[in-house]
Motif scaffolding. Structure first.
Motif, short mmCIF file in Angstrom:
data_model
loop_
_atom_site.label_atom_id
_atom_site.label_comp_id
_atom_site.label_asym_id
_atom_site.label_seq_id
_atom_site.Cartn_x
_atom_site.Cartn_y
_atom_site.Cartn_z
N GLN A 3 1.86 7.62 -0.84
CA GLN A 3 2.34 7.26 -2.14
C GLN A 3 3.81 6.81 -2.18
N SER A 4 4.04 5.64 -2.67
CA SER A 4 5.33 5.44 -2.45
C SER A 4 6.24 5.27 -3.75
N LEU A 39 -7.32 -3.83 0.22
CA LEU A 39 -6.44 -2.60 1.43
C LEU A 39 -6.23 -3.65 2.51
N ARG A 91 -1.20 -4.33 1.24
CA ARG A 91 -1.75 -3.20 1.64
C ARG A 91 -1.63 -2.13 0.31
N HIS A 92 -1.15 -2.71 -0.51
CA HIS A 92 -1.02 -1.89 -1.80
C HIS A 92 -1.88 -1.88 -2.97
N LYS A 111 1.94 3.79 -7.02
CA LYS A 111 1.81 2.70 -6.21
C LYS A 111 1.47 3.20 -4.77
N THR A 133 0.07 2.84 -0.74
CA THR A 133 -0.03 2.09 0.56
C THR A 133 -1.17 2.65 1.26
N TYR A 134 -1.92 1.83 1.93
CA TYR A 134 -2.86 2.31 2.91
C TYR A 134 -2.26 1.69 4.27
N SER A 135 -1.89 2.80 4.94
CA SER A 135 -0.99 2.52 6.14
C SER A 135 -1.93 2.99 7.14
#
Length: 527
Positions: A26-27, A13, A470-471, A502, A504-506
């Protein structure tokens, strides 16, 4: 119903400078219908920016249904790039898998014979090659790895340890010498790609519990043997990490009574010798033994009052001149390289029986049915390149029970901070640490479907894995039903799927206001 989920997981990450607000988003999501009445298995292999490989196996050796492997490669947007299938002869049953940057390998064997088959899948184009060979009859396989054009298979033959090297080039088999003895077990099989060497870590199960590292070259010749006497402290497991051309660090857990229950961890430096003919090297320095009570944060998974009572009891015993031993079973991860040296991660667990309870420093075995492995916490330690302990931290694991003993906690090293995470029951729990400090305490993220009018009613075999940047990926099995504002009816029609999300840690900088953010230390104080 026979369903097994094999996953090769790491968590990577990206996270910027704190203070930040960070969360999982969640994308993308795909769902594959799953039939609980059929034998099927799903295997997801992340390939970083190249995408991912999904392997779906149907059929079973047990119920005499044909085995078919469907290999599907996806890009980072979860769009399928290619698909290929392989139909396996019913006489072969799957044994193990192993993946490298270029290939994925599957190992099969014919029941009750020495006939084995290796399947090699090229990750770029899906080309499949198979290699048949005779290894050993009645070979109980426990380890399987590949280096170059050779496979290394470790296991037991008539109760004695054996490691076999199989050449894909000429289909020949060699048994690594000096291991076929009684009362000895294989701790791990490790490959050194840089030196083109194979390290077999073994330990005896008799009194004194001697631990050894046996190193072989690519031609299966014994190069070195390093022995550790277990008269006082017996090494249970070990992981090797090369630090330069001539040295490696050996890190693992140890016992004082020659049992699988650990009293702490150890670290020592190993010299590989200037000559490949060296047969009896020794550690560079004495082994550093670190009891669990010497780790500052090991017991932080307990409530403060319970932790204080436990440590007070141990100290009282020591003051009375009595020996107080903490006894834990550890699942030790592979060592992670850092700019300063390395990090060690281990998960603490105990076998769960219906009606049993966790005791101080161990467990009480119940008399009822075995249920699985109960995880209590993970601890992580940082070492420098000389093997000196720099810091330690703790990550509590709550209500996690697994039928298989697998690595549940995922680790992402981002500069001087680390993200710890584990999946459970459709949720992912994360924590961010920096050495012995906790920068962001535990938070949970619940996985969702793509439709707002649907609800996940059941989730199992949840897994988290690395992908790129980051995914990362979450996957497992779920039951999904239509939902309303009211509670989902018990008799509602549900569908069962294998899901792949998939995530993403934003992060979002909080500006001047967040520059005063609190960093909480493990002792509960603030600064």
């Amino acid at each position: 119903m026979l369903r097994i989920l094999y996953l090769f997981c790491l968590l990577f990450l990206d996270i910027g400078l704190l203070p930040v607000r960070a969360q999982l988003a969640q994308s993308l999501r795909i769902e594959i219908p799953s039939d609980p009445d059929k034998a099927e298995a799903f295997d997801v292999t992340p390939l970083a920016e190249r995408g991912l490989l999904m392997t779906i196996r149907t059929g079973s050796f047990l119920d005499n249904t044909p085995i078919k492997l469907s290999f599907q490669k996806y890009d980072v947007n979860l769009k399928r790039l290619w698909q290929t299938e392989f139909k396996q002869d019913i006489k072969f049953k799957p044994v193990s898998t192993y993946d490298t940057d270029q290939y994925v390998y599957h190992l099969f064997r014919e029941y009750d014979t020495g006939q084995f088959q290796f399947l090699r899948l090229h990750l770029d184009d899906g080309v499949i090659d198979t290699f048949d060979g005779n290894l050993l009859d009645q070979f109980d396989v426990r380890q399987f790895k590949v280096m170059g054009s050779q496979a290394y298979i470790g296991g037991y033959h008539h109760g004695r340890p054996v490691v076999v090297a199989f050449s894909f080039f000429d289909r020949t088999m060699k048994v690594l010498p000096g291991m076929y003895v009684n009362h000895m077990e294989i701790s791990s099989l490790e490959l050194d790609e840089a030196r083109q060497e194979v390290n077999v870590l073994v330990h005896s199960i008799r009194r004194r519990c001697k631990f050894s590292i046996r190193t072989y070259n690519y031609d299966s010749k014994l190069l070195r043997t390093v022995d550790f006497d277990g008269a006082k402290n017996s090494l249970i497991s070990g992981k090797l990490l090369p630090v330069n051309q001539h040295e490696s660090l050996l890190v693992g857990n140890y016992s004082t009574d020659c049992t699988p229950y650990s009293q702490g961890i150890y670290v020592t430096r190993i010299h590989h010798g200037d000559s490949v003919n060296t047969l009896a090297n020794e550690p560079i320095n004495t082994i550093q033994y670190i009891e669990f009570s010497q780790l500052q944060n090991f017991f932080n998974y307990l409530k403060p009052q319970r932790q204080q009572k436990l440590l007070a009891r141990a100290q009282k015993k020591k003051d009375e001149g009595k020996d107080y031993k903490f006894r834990y079973k550890l699942l030790v991860h592979d060592l992670k390289v850092t700019p300063d040296g390395l990090t060690l991660v281990a998960e603490v667990y105990y076998p769960q029986y219906r009606g049993n309870t966790l005791a101080y420093g161990g467990y009480l075995r119940g008399t009822d049915r075995y249920e699985g492995f109960r995880y209590t916490h993970a601890f992580i330690c940082g070492f420098d390149k000389q093997g000196k302990l720099l810091w330690d931290n703790c990550f509590p694991i709550k209500e996690l029970l697994s039928t298989d003993l697998t690595e549940m906690v995922q680790v992402s090293q981002q500069s001087d901070r680390i993200i710890l995470a584990y999946p459970n029951d459709g949720e992912i729990t994360t924590e961010v640490i920096q050495g012995s400090k906790i920068l962001k305490e535990s938070e949970k993220f619940k996985l969702r479907t793509n439709a707002e009018n649907e609800k996940v009613t059941f989730s199992t075999q949840d897994n988290l894995m690395a992908w790129y940047g980051r995914h990362f990926l979450a996957c497992g099995f779920q039951k999904i039903a239509a939902s309303t504002k009211a509670t989902v009816q018990r008799d509602a029609v549900q569908r069962e799927v294998f899901y792949l999300n998939k995530l993403t840690y934003s992060e979002e900088n909080q500006g001047a206001k967040s520059s005063q953010a609190t960093i909480r230390k493990n002792d509960g104080s603030e600064r």
